[in-house]
Design a protein around this motif. Structure first.
Motif, short mmCIF file in Angstrom:
data_model
loop_
_atom_site.label_atom_id
_atom_site.label_comp_id
_atom_site.label_asym_id
_atom_site.label_seq_id
_atom_site.Cartn_x
_atom_site.Cartn_y
_atom_site.Cartn_z
N ASP A 17 -6.88 -18.16 -7.99
CA ASP A 17 -8.02 -18.98 -7.57
C ASP A 17 -9.35 -18.36 -7.99
O ASP A 17 -10.37 -19.05 -8.03
N ASP A 18 -9.34 -17.07 -8.31
CA ASP A 18 -10.56 -16.39 -8.73
C ASP A 18 -10.66 -16.44 -10.25
O ASP A 18 -10.40 -15.46 -10.96
N ASP A 19 -11.01 -17.61 -10.78
CA ASP A 19 -11.21 -17.80 -12.21
C ASP A 19 -9.99 -17.40 -13.03
O ASP A 19 -10.10 -16.69 -14.02
N LEU A 20 -8.82 -17.85 -12.59
CA LEU A 20 -7.55 -17.55 -13.28
C LEU A 20 -7.43 -16.05 -13.53
O LEU A 20 -7.26 -15.60 -14.67
N GLY A 21 -7.47 -15.28 -12.47
CA GLY A 21 -7.39 -13.83 -12.58
C GLY A 21 -5.98 -13.35 -12.86
O GLY A 21 -5.34 -12.73 -12.01
N THR A 22 -5.48 -13.62 -14.05
CA THR A 22 -4.09 -13.28 -14.37
C THR A 22 -3.79 -11.78 -14.35
O THR A 22 -2.68 -11.41 -13.98
N PRO A 23 -4.74 -10.88 -14.72
CA PRO A 23 -4.39 -9.46 -14.60
C PRO A 23 -4.07 -9.06 -13.16
O PRO A 23 -3.08 -8.34 -12.92
N ALA A 24 -4.87 -9.51 -12.20
CA ALA A 24 -4.59 -9.21 -10.80
C ALA A 24 -3.32 -9.92 -10.34
O ALA A 24 -2.54 -9.37 -9.55
N ALA A 25 -3.08 -11.12 -10.84
CA ALA A 25 -1.86 -11.84 -10.48
C ALA A 25 -0.62 -11.13 -11.02
O ALA A 25 0.41 -11.03 -10.34
N ILE A 26 -0.71 -10.60 -12.24
CA ILE A 26 0.40 -9.84 -12.82
C ILE A 26 0.65 -8.57 -12.01
O ILE A 26 1.80 -8.16 -11.82
N ALA A 27 -0.42 -7.95 -11.51
CA ALA A 27 -0.26 -6.75 -10.67
C ALA A 27 0.52 -7.08 -9.41
O ALA A 27 1.40 -6.32 -8.98
N VAL A 28 0.21 -8.23 -8.79
CA VAL A 28 0.97 -8.67 -7.61
C VAL A 28 2.43 -8.89 -7.97
O VAL A 28 3.35 -8.53 -7.23
N LEU A 29 2.65 -9.49 -9.14
CA LEU A 29 4.01 -9.75 -9.61
C LEU A 29 4.80 -8.45 -9.72
O LEU A 29 5.93 -8.34 -9.23
N HIS A 30 4.22 -7.43 -10.34
CA HIS A 30 4.93 -6.16 -10.51
C HIS A 30 5.12 -5.44 -9.17
O HIS A 30 6.16 -4.81 -8.95
N ASP A 31 4.14 -5.53 -8.28
CA ASP A 31 4.31 -4.94 -6.94
C ASP A 31 5.49 -5.58 -6.23
O ASP A 31 6.28 -4.90 -5.54
N THR A 32 5.61 -6.90 -6.38
CA THR A 32 6.71 -7.62 -5.74
C THR A 32 8.06 -7.21 -6.33
O THR A 32 9.04 -7.04 -5.61
N VAL A 33 8.09 -7.04 -7.66
CA VAL A 33 9.32 -6.59 -8.31
C VAL A 33 9.70 -5.19 -7.83
O VAL A 33 10.88 -4.92 -7.56
N ARG A 34 8.72 -4.29 -7.72
CA ARG A 34 9.02 -2.94 -7.23
C ARG A 34 9.59 -2.98 -5.82
O ARG A 34 10.54 -2.25 -5.49
N HIS A 35 9.01 -3.85 -4.98
CA HIS A 35 9.56 -4.00 -3.62
C HIS A 35 10.98 -4.54 -3.67
O HIS A 35 11.87 -4.06 -2.94
N GLY A 36 11.23 -5.49 -4.54
CA GLY A 36 12.58 -6.04 -4.67
C GLY A 36 13.58 -4.99 -5.11
O GLY A 36 14.71 -4.94 -4.59
N ASN A 37 13.19 -4.16 -6.04
CA ASN A 37 14.09 -3.09 -6.48
C ASN A 37 14.40 -2.12 -5.35
O ASN A 37 15.51 -1.59 -5.25
N SER A 38 13.41 -1.89 -4.48
CA SER A 38 13.60 -0.91 -3.40
C SER A 38 14.57 -1.41 -2.33
O SER A 38 15.19 -0.60 -1.64
N VAL A 39 14.68 -2.75 -2.17
CA VAL A 39 15.56 -3.28 -1.12
C VAL A 39 16.87 -3.81 -1.70
O VAL A 39 17.74 -4.23 -0.93
N LEU A 40 17.02 -3.76 -3.00
CA LEU A 40 18.15 -4.40 -3.65
C LEU A 40 19.49 -3.88 -3.16
O LEU A 40 20.39 -4.66 -2.82
N ALA A 41 19.63 -2.57 -3.10
CA ALA A 41 20.92 -1.99 -2.72
C ALA A 41 21.18 -2.14 -1.23
O ALA A 41 22.31 -2.46 -0.81
N ALA A 42 20.17 -1.93 -0.39
CA ALA A 42 20.37 -1.94 1.06
C ALA A 42 20.45 -3.34 1.65
O ALA A 42 21.17 -3.57 2.63
N ASP A 43 19.72 -4.29 1.06
CA ASP A 43 19.64 -5.63 1.65
C ASP A 43 19.61 -6.67 0.53
O ASP A 43 18.56 -7.21 0.19
N PRO A 44 20.77 -7.00 -0.04
CA PRO A 44 20.82 -7.96 -1.16
C PRO A 44 20.21 -9.32 -0.81
O PRO A 44 19.60 -9.96 -1.67
N ALA A 45 20.37 -9.77 0.43
CA ALA A 45 19.82 -11.06 0.82
C ALA A 45 18.29 -11.06 0.75
O ALA A 45 17.67 -12.02 0.30
N ALA A 46 17.70 -9.95 1.20
CA ALA A 46 16.24 -9.83 1.12
C ALA A 46 15.79 -9.79 -0.33
O ALA A 46 14.75 -10.35 -0.68
#
Length: 468
Positions: A349-378
């Motif tokens: 929403d902030d003038d198509l701030g794709t660099p910041a949006a990509i940063a959120v994307l990678h943070d989310t992926v890192r979180h997903g990797n951290s829970v992958l083994a312990a909680d596959p549903a999450a």
């Protein structure tokens, strides 16, 4: 937070307030189809494709028009150089453009008009300007028609220039001009040097449209006299967009409410272009990386940031995207989530701030990797969120539009239908003008491509000819 964009006209970030609630009309200047598209060309298409996707994801009903210039001095010059009909070059390069955009998952526009299919609208607009005293026919017998920049006091307001400080327009012979800054709306046919097929009838004699007038006419036809967003590359701000705005408003059309311009992709600090000899054609680049990786590379930079192209940076982007894909593959079959994370939405929403949006994307992926083994549903829930963000950016690996995912046949048919439809429209206009030689030439081109035409009371239809 509502969507905010940097308006090139006012040079400030503004809240997006569409003319009609819940709808968004966008006009983007496309390419002059005179040569193969390179990475610099397609960046604009990717940037405005992201804009379109984000507005649609935000609930707007988007009408997205992107034109092509299919008659132009450069096209005629290249045709003469290669000994080919100008329309053959334009058609062939338009196909190349469609293939390049499909390879990086740029959605087909709502409509993609070509200049040659809209001569009546162009002539009508020029006539309006002549009648209002803002345009004049040259007195040198050339058949040229010019916009009188001195007649429009606001000329220069888009780029904040004064007329006396501007360079002369170089789009026509200056001998017929009242002021060297006056620009061509109509170019009289030069019988000695130009083919007969490159001319259409007009009140000022046979000729063809100038570059700027075609976009004003086509935007008006498909979006009306006033619309929301006009976009294109930053190199189009002057003279192209300045002239579009002036001639449209001089004719009484409010034209665009917002102007958006994407920056260049450069090589060695210079704009990537065919004339500099430093272009990188899309098919060549796609021999090194996949289309989805090239798109990720372009989306990762803010649309207003200049990108210095390098193969090393492209390889790094490809590796980063493959890490996202790796998480999705290990997390399993996740559907696209209904909503993207709030931080991602705030960035977009902030003038198509794709660099910041990509940063959120990678943070989310890192979180997903951290829970992958312990909680596959999450992890599956996280993967759904990741896919939602990727879909907005046009980067979802499961999107059937990507090559190799099985969804290209329908898209290819849509592309062919648009191209054949444009040719049939040109043929109909030629027949209406009793230019049967041109109409027959267009029919023969279509037939040579393996397509049969049937003229019916409801108009022409087409189908792929049977082999043998």
């Amino acid at each position: 937070m509502s969507f905010r964009l940097y308006d090139t006209a006012t040079r400030e970030v503004r809240d997006f307030a569409p003319l009609e609630e819940g709808k968004a009309g966008i006009y983007v200047c496309g390419l002059t189809v005179q040569s193969e598209p390179h990475v610099g060309h397609v960046r604009s298409a990717v940037n405005f494709d992201v804009l379109r996707r984000w507005l649609a994801a935000s609930g707007y009903d988007v009408t997205f028009i992107r034109n092509v210039t299919d008659i132009d001095d450069k096209i005629l010059a290249k045709a003469e150089e290669q000994g080919r009909p100008w329309f053959n070059i334009a058609y062939t390069m338009r196909l190349e453009l469609d293939r390049a955009l499909a390879a990086i998952n740029v959605q087909p526009p709502t409509y993609e008009p070509g200049a040659t299919g809209h001569i009546p609208e162009i002539v009508e607009l020029i006539a309006e300007l002549v009648a209002k005293g803002h345009a004049y026919a040259a007195e040198d017998g050339s058949g040229d028609v010019y916009f009188d920049v001195r007649s429009w006091p606001s000329y220069g307001e888009l780029t904040r220039q004064r007329v006396d400080e501007m360079e002369a327009a170089e789009d026509a012979d200056p001998r017929g001009k009242r002021d060297p800054r006056d620009f061509a709306l109509w170019k009289g046919h030069k019988k000695e040097t130009e083919p007969a097929t490159a001319a259409w009838p007009s009140p000022w004699g046979p000729g063809r449209p100038g570059w700027h007038i075609e976009c004003s006419a086509m935007a008006g036809k498909y979006l009306g006299p006033a619309f929301d967003i006009h976009g294109g590359g930053v190199d189009l701000r002057f003279p192209h967009h300045e002239n579009e705005q002036a001639q449209s408003r001089a004719a009484g059309r409010p034209f665009a409410s917002y102007w958006m311009h994407n920056a260049w992709i450069t090589t060695a600090g210079e704009k990537m272009s065919k004339s500099l000899g430093n272009s990188l054609l899309v098919p060549v680049v796609l021999e090194r990386v996949r289309g989805i990786e090239l798109r990720y590379y372009m989306v990762s930079a803010h649309y207003r940031s200049t990108v210095e192209f390098s193969h090393e940076a492209l390889d790094e982007a490809a590796s980063a995207f493959r890490r996202i894909e790796s998480f999705l593959e290990r997390a399993g079959g996740a559907d696209v989530a209904a909503q993207v994370p709030d931080a991602f939405a705030a960035a977009m929403d902030d003038d198509l701030g794709t660099p910041a949006a990509i940063a959120v994307l990678h943070d989310t992926v890192r979180h997903g990797n951290s829970v992958l083994a312990a909680d596959p549903a999450a992890a599956v829930e996280v993967a759904a969120s990741v896919r939602a963000m990727l879909a907005v950016l046009g980067l979802d690996p499961a999107d059937p539009s990507w090559p190799g995912t099985g969804g290209n046949d329908e898209r290819l048919l849509e592309v062919v239908d648009r191209l054949v439809g444009g040719l049939l429209e040109q043929r109909a206009q030629a027949r209406a003008a009793r230019d049967f030689a041109t109409a027959d030439a267009i029919r023969d081109r279509i037939k040579a491509a393996g397509i049969d035409i049937e003229d019916t009371p409801d108009g022409p239809t087409w189908h792929v000819a049977e082999e043998g």
